[in-house]
Design a protein around this motif. Structure first.
Motif, short mmCIF file in Angstrom:
data_model
loop_
_atom_site.label_atom_id
_atom_site.label_comp_id
_atom_site.label_asym_id
_atom_site.label_seq_id
_atom_site.Cartn_x
_atom_site.Cartn_y
_atom_site.Cartn_z
N PRO A 297 0.82 -1.21 0.00
CA PRO A 297 0.00 0.00 0.00
C PRO A 297 0.85 1.27 0.00
CG PRO A 297 -0.81 -1.59 1.61
CD PRO A 297 0.52 -2.09 1.15
N THR A 298 0.34 2.31 -0.59
CA THR A 298 0.92 3.66 -0.67
C THR A 298 2.22 3.70 -1.45
OG1 THR A 298 2.22 3.68 1.39
CG2 THR A 298 -0.12 4.21 1.56
N VAL A 443 -5.13 -1.75 11.23
CA VAL A 443 -4.69 -1.45 9.87
C VAL A 443 -5.80 -1.84 8.90
CG1 VAL A 443 -2.92 -1.80 8.11
CG2 VAL A 443 -2.31 -1.95 10.54
N ASP A 445 -6.72 -1.93 4.92
CA ASP A 445 -6.10 -1.89 3.60
C ASP A 445 -7.14 -2.06 2.51
OD1 ASP A 445 -3.24 -1.60 4.11
OD2 ASP A 445 -3.37 -3.58 5.05
N TYR A 447 -7.38 -2.48 -1.75
CA TYR A 447 -6.51 -2.78 -2.88
C TYR A 447 -7.33 -3.34 -4.05
CZ TYR A 447 -6.95 -6.88 0.11
OH TYR A 447 -7.45 -7.86 0.94
N SER A 469 -2.87 7.86 7.11
CA SER A 469 -3.95 7.47 6.22
C SER A 469 -3.64 7.98 4.82
CB SER A 469 -5.29 8.04 6.70
OG SER A 469 -6.33 7.70 5.80
N THR A 489 -4.62 2.93 2.49
CA THR A 489 -4.44 2.28 3.80
C THR A 489 -4.63 3.28 4.91
OG1 THR A 489 -2.96 0.86 5.11
CG2 THR A 489 -1.93 2.66 3.89
#
Length: 495
Positions: A297-298, A443, A445, A447, A469, A489
């Motif tokens: 993520p990110t 957490v 997530d 996707y 975030s 996320t």
């Protein structure tokens, strides 16, 4: 959970689903031979049918690791864990006539450089370490080649000249780890006790490991100082001399199978210590024949050899090409204030359903707080073609040729990594929670290709604080945390 131990190995058995338990195996609990570094190391995770009552039996192997213990980077080289200092010179000399009684003996080559015999490899090989040719004891370096023949100086039994037939440098000098503690503890009804052998039904378990990493510039003198009259009769421990770093790690396995890797390493000498990965991640096994799909993520799309790799959505690491040696530098972070701190792996069946999922990353505690990590790293991780990921907890890229004295350093590295195998409840999004020191870190997530919604039920009256975030719309409805997103996320501290 059940902890079972035997012959230096341990398995932690925890519930996974209605059909399966999760097994996580460790080795290296007992000290190995003096010839090698022998760290505690995770090596296998798998699922066992609940109808099978053997904690050592695996029906489905989710991952297998040849090494997932983390070395430190000191003076530009990896040392500690399963790495020793790569400074030995192996001499090939058939029928050399030397024995273990000669270990520690001092020799000089034709250039006037002193060499210490460290190990008898076999009847044809000897392993030497040169004197320290670095600037000081802490900015050390060693020669990689013996000039001409070696002439005896002292502390040996067999004193004939040594004329190498051939030689090669860069051999690892083991062991570099001086062990202080390697123990398994269990918790039951709030009480902590040592685990020695057999099987235990407990609430939580942990492996505690502490060792000192030895300064290789001090080993040869210590070896001679400890030499008994007449010489050694068995291979001496090479983890002698002065300690330059204290390594401390706890593998804490919780009742739901979550593993917390709690580390606190301290520099003891003024060596250049700047790299600590915290933890490594091996490729997961394609046991479902649907590929292993990865999400980071990110992370912006990664360019490699003219191709773009987008890990914001699941990428098939089994069938697809993979970047090799790509460092996840700050220009690849979606949010410059929060470096990527975790990854997800999904082991899929051919029909696309999930056999198991894996989450691994760092908690925002100690040096893992995002603002601290930004100061300590210039690359969130490195990916290699073997599908391994090397997450960076601290450290930065050092160009080749950088002098040791010019390398950065720090005194301490303290943090908490997490690893968790789980069964995803939905496609395109998942929520995981990790409790540490009275705070639960949630957490969320996302996707997927379309927007999704996640919920997490909070303890009644608890407080929430957003840690980071990106791409997530978050709100609280009474005691329920609601997150909505497509690709992103959110990390929330609950306590």
């Amino acid at each position: 959970m059940i902890i079972s131990t035997t012959c230096g190995e341990a398995v932690f058995c925890t519930p996974y689903s209605d059909q399966y338990d999760l097994l996580q195996f460790f080795r290296g609990i007992l000290k190995g031979t003096n010839a090698y570094n022998c760290p505690v190391s995770f090596h296998t995770a798998g699922l066992r049918r609940r109808t099978h009552n053997d904690e050592w039996h695996i029906d489905t192997v989710l991952s297998f690791a040849t090494d997932e213990c983390v070395p430190q980077k000191i003076n530009g080289e990896y040392i500690g864990a399963n790495h020793a200092w790569p400074a030995g010179v192996v001499v090939f000399l058939p029928d050399h006539g030397k024995t273990v009684a000669d270990v520690g003996s001092l020799w000089k080559d034709e250039a006037g450089l002193s060499w210490t015999l460290m190990r008898i490899g076999n009847e044809e090989n000897l392993i030497f370490l040169s004197e320290n040719i670095g600037e000081s004891k802490v900015i050390f370096d060693f020669a990689r080649e013996i000039t001409g023949k070696l002439t005896y100086v002292s502390h040996g039994v067999h004193t004939d000249d040594i004329v190498p037939v051939s030689q090669h440098g860069g051999a690892q000098m083991s062991s570099a780890n001086r062990y202080l503690k390697r123990s398994i503890y269990a918790y039951k009804d709030g009480k902590r006790f040592l685990v020695y052998g057999g099987a235990y039904d407990v609430d939580c378990g942990e492996i505690v490991e502490e060792y000192e990493i030895i300064n290789p510039a001090t080993v040869a003198d210590a070896l001679r100082a400890g030499r008994p009259e007449g010489g050694y009769t068995t291979d001496p421990d090479l983890a002698v001399g002065e300690a330059m770093l204290h390594h401390s790690i706890i593998y804490r396995i919780l009742g739901d199978g979550t593993m917390l890797v709690i580390f606190d390493h301290k520099r003891l000498q003024d060596v250049r210590w700047y790299g600590n990965m915290g933890i490594m991640y091996q490729e997961k096994n394609n046991v479902g024949n649907g590929g292993v799909w990865r999400v980071i993520p990110t992370l912006k799309p990664v360019e490699y050899k003219g191709k773009s790799y987008d890990f914001r959505v699941p990428y098939n690491t089994t069938d697809g090409e993979f970047p090799n040696g790509v460092r996840l530098t700050a220009d690849l972070w979606e949010n410059p204030e929060f470096p990527p701190d975790h990854q997800l792996d999904f082991i899929r069946r051919a029909d696309g359903s999930c056999v198991a999922a894996f989450a691994g990353g760092y908690l925002p505690v100690y040096d893992g707080v995002p603002s601290v990590r930004i100061k300590n790293i210039d690359s969130a991780a490195m990916m290699v073609a073997s599908r391994k990921t090397y997450p960076n907890f601290s450290g930065e890229y050092i160009p080749r040729g950088t002098a040791v004295k010019d390398m950065p350093t720090h005194d301490r590295s303290k943090g908490v990594a997490y690893r968790r195998y789980f069964a995803p409840e939905k496609e395109g999004a998942c929520v995981n929670a990790y409790e540490y020191e009275g705070t639960t870190y949630v957490v969320m997530d996302f996707y997927g290709e379309r927007e999704n919604t996640l919920t997490y039920v909070l303890p009644e009256g608890s407080a929430c604080q957003m840690v980071s975030s990106y791409g997530v719309e978050l709100r609280r409805e009474g005691d329920v945390l609601v997150g909505k997103g497509k690709q992103g996320t959110a990390l929330i501290a609950v306590g």
